[in-house]
Write a protein that holds these residues in place. Structure first.
Motif, mmCIF file in Angstrom:
data_model
loop_
_atom_site.group_PDB
_atom_site.id
_atom_site.type_symbol
_atom_site.label_atom_id
_atom_site.label_comp_id
_atom_site.label_asym_id
_atom_site.label_seq_id
_atom_site.Cartn_x
_atom_site.Cartn_y
_atom_site.Cartn_z
ATOM 1 N N THR A 1 0.837 -1.203 0.000
ATOM 2 C CA THR A 1 0.000 0.000 0.000
ATOM 3 C C THR A 1 0.869 1.249 0.000
ATOM 4 O O THR A 1 1.730 1.419 0.874
ATOM 5 N N ILE A 2 0.654 2.111 -0.984
ATOM 6 C CA ILE A 2 1.360 3.387 -1.063
ATOM 7 C C ILE A 2 0.346 4.495 -0.815
ATOM 8 O O ILE A 2 -0.644 4.612 -1.552
ATOM 9 N N ALA A 3 0.588 5.299 0.214
ATOM 10 C CA ALA A 3 -0.368 6.332 0.619
ATOM 11 C C ALA A 3 0.266 7.712 0.593
ATOM 12 O O ALA A 3 1.488 7.854 0.745
ATOM 13 N N ASN A 4 -0.575 8.706 0.394
ATOM 14 C CA ASN A 4 -0.104 10.103 0.484
ATOM 15 C C ASN A 4 -0.603 10.780 1.746
ATOM 16 O O ASN A 4 -0.443 11.989 1.906
ATOM 17 N N ASP A 5 -1.225 9.995 2.651
ATOM 18 C CA ASP A 5 -1.750 10.507 3.929
ATOM 19 C C ASP A 5 -2.672 11.706 3.733
ATOM 20 O O ASP A 5 -2.710 12.624 4.551
ATOM 21 N N GLY A 6 -3.409 11.712 2.630
ATOM 22 C CA GLY A 6 -4.390 12.773 2.395
ATOM 23 C C GLY A 6 -3.806 14.133 2.089
ATOM 24 O O GLY A 6 -4.504 15.145 2.219
ATOM 25 N N ASP B 1 1.770 -9.630 -4.117
ATOM 26 C CA ASP B 1 0.789 -9.943 -5.165
ATOM 27 C C ASP B 1 0.412 -8.718 -5.991
ATOM 28 O O ASP B 1 -0.319 -8.846 -6.977
ATOM 29 N N GLY B 2 0.893 -7.558 -5.591
ATOM 30 C CA GLY B 2 0.599 -6.367 -6.370
ATOM 31 C C GLY B 2 0.683 -5.100 -5.547
ATOM 32 O O GLY B 2 1.299 -5.068 -4.477
ATOM 33 N N ILE B 3 0.062 -4.069 -6.035
ATOM 34 C CA ILE B 3 0.149 -2.721 -5.470
ATOM 35 C C ILE B 3 -1.246 -2.242 -5.069
ATOM 36 O O ILE B 3 -2.234 -2.461 -5.785
ATOM 37 N N ASP B 4 -1.320 -1.555 -3.957
ATOM 38 C CA ASP B 4 -2.551 -0.900 -3.482
ATOM 39 C C ASP B 4 -2.289 0.601 -3.454
ATOM 40 O O ASP B 4 -1.407 1.070 -2.733
ATOM 41 N N ILE B 5 -3.045 1.372 -4.254
ATOM 42 C CA ILE B 5 -2.846 2.817 -4.369
ATOM 43 C C ILE B 5 -3.868 3.539 -3.504
ATOM 44 O O ILE B 5 -5.072 3.462 -3.742
ATOM 45 N N ASP B 6 -3.370 4.235 -2.484
ATOM 46 C CA ASP B 6 -4.236 4.988 -1.573
ATOM 47 C C ASP B 6 -3.874 6.474 -1.661
ATOM 48 O O ASP B 6 -3.243 7.034 -0.771
ATOM 49 N N ILE C 1 -7.226 -0.006 -6.066
ATOM 50 C CA ILE C 1 -7.253 1.439 -5.855
ATOM 51 C C ILE C 1 -8.270 1.760 -4.764
ATOM 52 O O ILE C 1 -9.343 1.165 -4.705
ATOM 53 N N CYS C 2 -7.913 2.670 -3.894
ATOM 54 C CA CYS C 2 -8.796 3.116 -2.815
ATOM 55 C C CYS C 2 -9.518 4.382 -3.278
ATOM 56 O O CYS C 2 -8.866 5.372 -3.632
ATOM 57 N N LEU C 3 -10.839 4.338 -3.278
ATOM 58 C CA LEU C 3 -11.638 5.425 -3.840
ATOM 59 C C LEU C 3 -12.562 6.018 -2.783
ATOM 60 O O LEU C 3 -13.050 5.306 -1.904
ATOM 61 N N PRO C 4 -12.827 7.316 -2.874
ATOM 62 C CA PRO C 4 -13.768 7.950 -1.931
ATOM 63 C C PRO C 4 -15.193 7.497 -2.191
ATOM 64 O O PRO C 4 -15.535 7.061 -3.294
ATOM 65 N N GLY C 5 -16.026 7.596 -1.173
ATOM 66 C CA GLY C 5 -17.439 7.260 -1.339
ATOM 67 C C GLY C 5 -18.127 8.295 -2.219
ATOM 68 O O GLY C 5 -18.074 9.490 -1.941
ATOM 69 N N MET C 6 -18.763 7.833 -3.286
ATOM 70 C CA MET C 6 -19.453 8.715 -4.240
ATOM 71 C C MET C 6 -20.854 8.157 -4.490
ATOM 72 O O MET C 6 -21.020 6.948 -4.652
ATOM 73 N N THR C 7 -21.838 9.030 -4.550
ATOM 74 C CA THR C 7 -23.192 8.598 -4.891
ATOM 75 C C THR C 7 -23.555 8.923 -6.331
ATOM 76 O O THR C 7 -24.622 8.548 -6.799
ATOM 77 N N SER C 8 -22.651 9.612 -7.038
ATOM 78 C CA SER C 8 -22.875 9.981 -8.435
ATOM 79 C C SER C 8 -21.617 10.675 -8.921
ATOM 80 O O SER C 8 -20.689 10.930 -8.142
ATOM 81 N N VAL C 9 -21.567 10.987 -10.204
ATOM 82 C CA VAL C 9 -20.539 11.901 -10.691
ATOM 83 C C VAL C 9 -20.734 13.232 -9.971
ATOM 84 O O VAL C 9 -21.855 13.729 -9.847
#
Length: 771
Positions: free
Chosen positions: A72-77, A111-116, A151-159
């Protein structure tokens, strides 16, 4: 893809505490994927190891071979890091891609990369953000196609549907560039928010419904919170010595709060240690509690409340709210209370005991008698039913006061209101006279009062609550109260700023399109109502073609919002207009368009679909469109979340406002003719102003009596033509219009008095309308 079918779980080595390692020991056999939270990326693109060490995880990596272990590679927000990687600032993205290959080589068993990468920017950066993820995905697959990318994605209810502003993220665009996606569907409530569920059910369902329609459902991990928050809301964060009022805790910590092991004074006196009863929120499926709260009420628990406060519920919460303001009145002692029936009247006046309405040259007179002389307040009750029915002149014993209102928003349009005619006026004993006279036709007069002390103010109402705080039993069995006395806290929802509501129309009234409020400028309009409904105001839909407008032609700065349905036979455009500014959904082009006249001022690509005839009444698809005009700036919004799409510069127009369908609106054109019998000159003008001022077309003609061919000596300058028995017509220059609505017919054409009177539609009609 079968990997995620069934119940699979992904977790991260974020905590790094004894509890984490204990959970790995006990439950590692149940976990599908683990993100090793051991890598940070800098704004330069460099990846450094930080957090839980890889060496401490090797025993578990070697033990649980079934787990997919991702780095996991993170930018800490940090937005600055996200932005540098996205924009490849000083080669940051290029270095980052090479660093991904480096750490995969260093830990070949992964096994791979996790992008946060979190805290991206708004929707305007979505294409660049998607391109960055595409480059990451292609780099990983080019190095080793068997490596996975999560990939770690924010919660979205629509575009454009992020509650945290991370609208760079468009699920459908990112779907091709990941093997799995972990959607962070938690954090609606957080340390800086109001108290509430971390993941409210309605929000979760909105995320789920959106994600599975635009992404491969087999790729998706949905996030579930395994933590909670404890908020102290009795003071501001700075007075509490905190950045935010909320403190996170685990379920174990929540248990200690419930059993009285913790308090808010650093788990030590003076605050007592009180066991607290927890409640279960069955709507959101979460426990909640009110530690050290001695009484609690919801909005509807008021012992009394006054209109316009209303009680309602939303997502299981009961609240009070107000949607407008009402007058709060005080009269003191009332000496005279007179209704609307006058003692006499003249001109066009409609009279009754309840209301008197003034028409052309209307006036009405009222007499009242006082038993003794004194100082009094005189108040009148009026009604301004529309924006151009907005003034009246009233006098008492000859002393005149003019009442008028010109603001587009004012709390008392289309309702009654009291206002002061005279404050502290000295009146003798005996008879006095009040006279009302026309300011604007249609103004309503409801009567007057003579009283001791009149006052008024707009109010949203009042509510009263009766609280009953009591002692609690602490962990030692003693009855205790708060250490420093009670504090009263209020929970309120502050809504996003919006334009003041001037008019709300759902066409549900018995007479849905009264001519006093609406005018059909062209085409045909009607209202369908659900006659099978038992409601007093049944569900309705406006339908038609052409231009429908409010019966007022002086709108300028205004905010229009409409919900539009496309029937299955629809093609073309539909929207709203103000003057010559027209904003529409162009169904054929699948975009939002803004026009001034026929000039396209801006557009936004989007998508919308038609509703079948079977669903048009019961389950239609609504699309929200709106424009906000201030001077020469126009903002265009769409979607139920009122999302800004673009801003354009237009002329600062005034005129009608309303609903056009299928074409750009044309402003009303006023034709004026002036005949001067002394000089035998006829002048004809065309103007957008009702009084003919500021004409955009003007022509001058000479009248001939057929007795002489001499030039009319009164003419100076160019002459458009001569009117005679042989040529009994005059015309303006050709005006080309693009209105595709119903063909208008002028009321009467122009003719010379000694010629034959032509019929409507013959004569100057063809020149006026053009093609």
């Amino acid at each position: 893809m079968e990997r995620l079918k069934g119940k699979k779980i992904m977790v991260w080595t974020f905590m790094g505490n004894a509890r984490m390692y204990e959970a790995l020991e006990k439950y590692g056999d149940r976990i599908d994927t683990i993100g090793l939270f051991s890598f940070k990326v800098r704004a330069t693109g460099e990846i450094v190891e930080s957090g839980v060490t890889i060496s401490s995880m090797l025993p578990y990596i070697n033990r649980y071979r079934h787990i997919k272990w991702l780095l996991t590679i993170a930018n800490d927000g940090a937005n600055s890091i996200f932005r540098a990687l996205r924009d490849n600032t000083n080669g940051a993205q290029e270095l980052f891609l090479s660093e991904l290959i480096r750490i995969m080589k260093k830990y070949p068993w992964c096994d791979g990369i996790d992008i946060d990468l979190e805290r991206g920017d708004d929707y305007s950066t979505h294409a660049e953000s998607t391109a960055m993820f595409k480059n990451i995905y292609n780099t990983i697959k080019a190095y080793d196609s068997s490596k996975l990318m999560n990939i770690c994605l924010p919660g979205m209810t629509s575009v454009n549907g992020s509650v945290g502003g991370e609208n760079w993220c468009v699920y459908g665009d990112l779907d091709p560039y990941c093997d799995t996606a972990s959607i962070m569907s938690y954090g609606m409530a957080w340390s800086g928010s109001a108290p509430g569920p971390v993941s409210p059910r309605s929000w979760l369902e909105g995320i789920y419904d959106y994600a599975v329609t635009v992404m491969n459902p087999d790729k998706i991990f949905f996030g579930m919170p395994a933590y909670g928050w404890n908020w102290q809301i009795y003071d501001t964060p700075e007075n509490l010595g905190k950045a935010y009022r909320g403190t996170s805790h685990t379920y174990y910590a929540a248990k200690y709060w419930m059993t009285g092991a913790y308090n808010f004074t650093d788990d030590a006196p003076p605050q007592p240690f009180i066991p607290i009863v927890a409640y279960w929120d069955d709507e959101n499926k979460v426990p909640w509690a009110l530690p050290h709260v001695y009484d609690y009420m919801e909005g509807r628990d008021a012992t009394r409340y006054s209109y316009p406060l209303l009680s309602a519920s939303y997502n299981g919460r009961q609240y009070l709210t107000a949607y407008g303001k009402q007058q709060k009145l005080a009269f003191g002692t009332v000496y005279v209370d007179h209704d609307a029936m006058p003692d006499s009247y003249s001109g066009v006046v409609s009279v009754s005991n309840s209301v008197t309405t003034l028409g052309d040259e209307g006036a009405a007179t009222y007499h009242f008698t006082l038993a003794q002389a004194g100082t009094y307040d005189v108040a009148v009750k009026l009604g301004f039913p529309f924006w151009d029915k907005n003034s009246i002149r009233i006098s008492i014993d000859g002393s005149v006061v003019d009442f008028s209102e010109n603001k587009l928003w004012w709390p008392y349009w289309r309702t009654t209101f009291w206002t002061v005619l005279k404050k502290g006026v000295s009146l003798s004993a005996g008879t006095h006279t009040i006279t009302i006279s026309l300011g604007a036709k249609g103004v309503q007069f409801y009567g007057f009062r003579v009283c001791s002390s009149f006052s008024e103010e707009p109010t949203v109402g009042e509510a009263e609550y009766t609280l009953a705080p009591r002692h609690f039993k602490d962990v030692n069995g003693d009855m205790v109260g708060p250490a420093t006395g009670f504090k009263l806290t209020l929970e309120m929802l502050r809504r996003k700023a919006d334009s003041a509501l001037v008019w709300y129309e759902d066409f549900r009234d018995d007479n849905p399109l009264p001519q006093s409020y609406w005018t059909t400028l062209s085409g045909e309009w009607s209202v369908w109502q659900d006659t099978s409904s038992s409601m007093n105001r049944p569900y309705s839909q406006l339908e038609g073609k052409g231009q429908l407008a409010w019966n007022y032609n002086n709108f300028s700065d205004i905010h229009l919002r409409a919900q539009i349905i496309f029937p299955e036979t629809f093609s073309g455009k539909a929207g709203v207009f103000i003057g010559t500014i027209y904003c529409c959904f162009n169904y054929d082009n699948q975009r939002i368009e803004l026009y001034e006249g026929s000039t396209l001022k801006g557009s936004y690509a989007t998508s919308f679909s038609k509703t079948s005839a079977a669903n048009i009444r019961s389950n239609p698809s609504f699309y929200t469109l709106e424009i906000r005009k201030r001077g020469n700036q126009v903002r265009v919004y769409s979607s139920a979340s009122y999302t800004l799409r673009f801003t354009a510069t237009c002329s600062d127009v005034t005129g009608y406002a309303g609903i056009p369908n299928g074409y750009q609106p044309i402003r009303p054109i006023y034709i004026h003719m002036i005949t001067d019998p002394k000089t035998d000159i006829i002048t004809i003008t065309a103007s957008y102003q009702p009084d003919g001022s500021k004409p955009f077309s003007k022509r001058v003609f000479s009248q001939s009596d057929n007795q002489t061919t001499n030039k009319n000596d009164n003419i100076s300058g160019s002459l458009a033509g001569i009117v005679s028995d042989g040529v009994p017509f005059i015309s303006l220059s050709k005006i080309t219009l693009t209105d595709k609505g119903a063909t208008p017919v002028p009321s009467i054409d122009i003719e010379k008095t000694n010629g034959e009177i032509t019929k409507n539609g013959i004569g100057n009609y063809r020149s006026l309308i053009g093609s």
